[in-house]
Design a protein around this motif. Sequence first.
Motif, PDB file in Angstrom:
ATOM      1  N   GLU A  36       0.876  -1.024   0.044  1.00 14.20           N
ATOM      2  CA  GLU A  36      -0.058  -0.137   0.081  1.00 14.20           C
ATOM      3  C   GLU A  36       0.748   1.180  -0.082  1.00 14.20           C
ATOM      4  OE1 GLU A  36      -3.031   0.025  -0.326  1.00 14.20           O
ATOM      5  OE2 GLU A  36      -3.600  -1.784  -0.107  1.00 14.20           O
ATOM      6  N   ILE A  37       1.993   1.120   0.671  1.00 16.71           N
ATOM      7  CA  ILE A  37       2.867   2.248   0.822  1.00 16.71           C
ATOM      8  C   ILE A  37       3.569   2.655  -0.644  1.00 16.71           C
ATOM      9  CG2 ILE A  37       5.112   3.123   1.393  1.00 16.71           C
ATOM     10  CD1 ILE A  37       4.489   1.900   4.392  1.00 16.71           C
ATOM     11  N   LYS A  38       4.016   1.645  -1.349  1.00 13.87           N
ATOM     12  CA  LYS A  38       4.473   1.649  -2.683  1.00 13.87           C
ATOM     13  C   LYS A  38       3.373   2.415  -3.641  1.00 13.87           C
ATOM     14  CE  LYS A  38       6.475  -0.838  -6.511  1.00 13.87           C
ATOM     15  NZ  LYS A  38       7.147  -2.308  -6.798  1.00 13.87           N
ATOM     16  N   ARG A  39       2.192   1.665  -3.619  1.00 12.84           N
ATOM     17  CA  ARG A  39       0.907   2.147  -4.540  1.00 12.84           C
ATOM     18  C   ARG A  39       0.795   3.699  -4.075  1.00 12.84           C
ATOM     19  NH1 ARG A  39      -5.218   1.084  -2.829  1.00 12.84           N
ATOM     20  NH2 ARG A  39      -6.316   2.316  -4.251  1.00 12.84           N
ATOM     21  N   VAL A  40       0.590   3.989  -2.856  1.00 14.78           N
ATOM     22  CA  VAL A  40       0.087   5.673  -2.792  1.00 14.78           C
ATOM     23  C   VAL A  40       1.726   6.480  -3.274  1.00 14.78           C
ATOM     24  CG1 VAL A  40      -0.111   7.261  -0.913  1.00 14.78           C
ATOM     25  CG2 VAL A  40      -1.443   5.066  -0.898  1.00 14.78           C
TER      26      VAL A  40
END
Length: 315
Positions: A36-40
Amino acid sequence: MITVISFWKTIDGKLQSLGDIEDNCWINMVHPDDVEIKRVTEAVGVDPSVLRAALDEEETSYVDITDDGHTFITLDIPIVNDSSDVMYSTIPLGIVLTRSHIITVCLRDNMMLSEFESNPPKNLNTSAKTRFILALMLRIANRFLQYLRQINRISNSIEEKLYISQRNKEVVELLGIQKSLVFFSTSLKANQATLDKILKGKALKMSEDDTDMLEDVLIEVRQAIEMSTIFSDILSGTMDAFASIISNNLNTIMKTLTVITLLLTIPTAVFSYYGMNLEPLELLPFNNVAWFPLLLAVLLVAVTGIYFKRRHFKK
């Protein structure tokens, strides 16, 4: 711990939930994983290390401007611990301000952010990013004040129980509250330093109204610091007073037991003396009077009791 990510945007004057990231939206991340961190971060153009820094439970409050021009603010927020001896504590909340987005990232789900989503302040607009962040800061300061008032009520209730029972349970609860006040005081002072830096620096582009609002936030934070200091001092004095009371009660009990021991020793000594085989028997006074040892023991006990009562048990 469950990862929760929500997207919010002001549409038609109301804060509404979105299905995905859009321009001028608020991204709220609770305990995000690497995926999720990479996505955001890829969507908004933020360094992943910035978000991971806010997930460190020991992270202190500060403000910084990243190399790519984004503003990163970390503030300590109050939380309620359901399964801990310390009822209240604090955790860091990371706030990232980009040109098109507001990102908040926190290690744990907390009531404050949930209420900010469900019951946002009036005239909140995700497009007015500085005002949005200031409204969030004001909500944090108000939550500190709310929890401090709860702590005061709880400590007063425990003190009333302690006057009656004086059990270890109430003492342990007071120690937990004292720890909570230390956490609050430390976090509030760190938040104050960060807010002062924002007020004097250029981390946020603020209008005159925004500056007034930030000053209001600082006033609330200073009030919370003063309240936590006062409550901590009162609680420390209360703990010292109860320690003195317990010590005095212990001394009184030991004194009473000592007197009882002495009083019981006197009849034993008298009857032991008259029970000895002495030659000649005339060495014992009133040896032919059967009730004399009992009378002598009673008189000695009475005299000793009166002496100790007047000498050591004066009010």
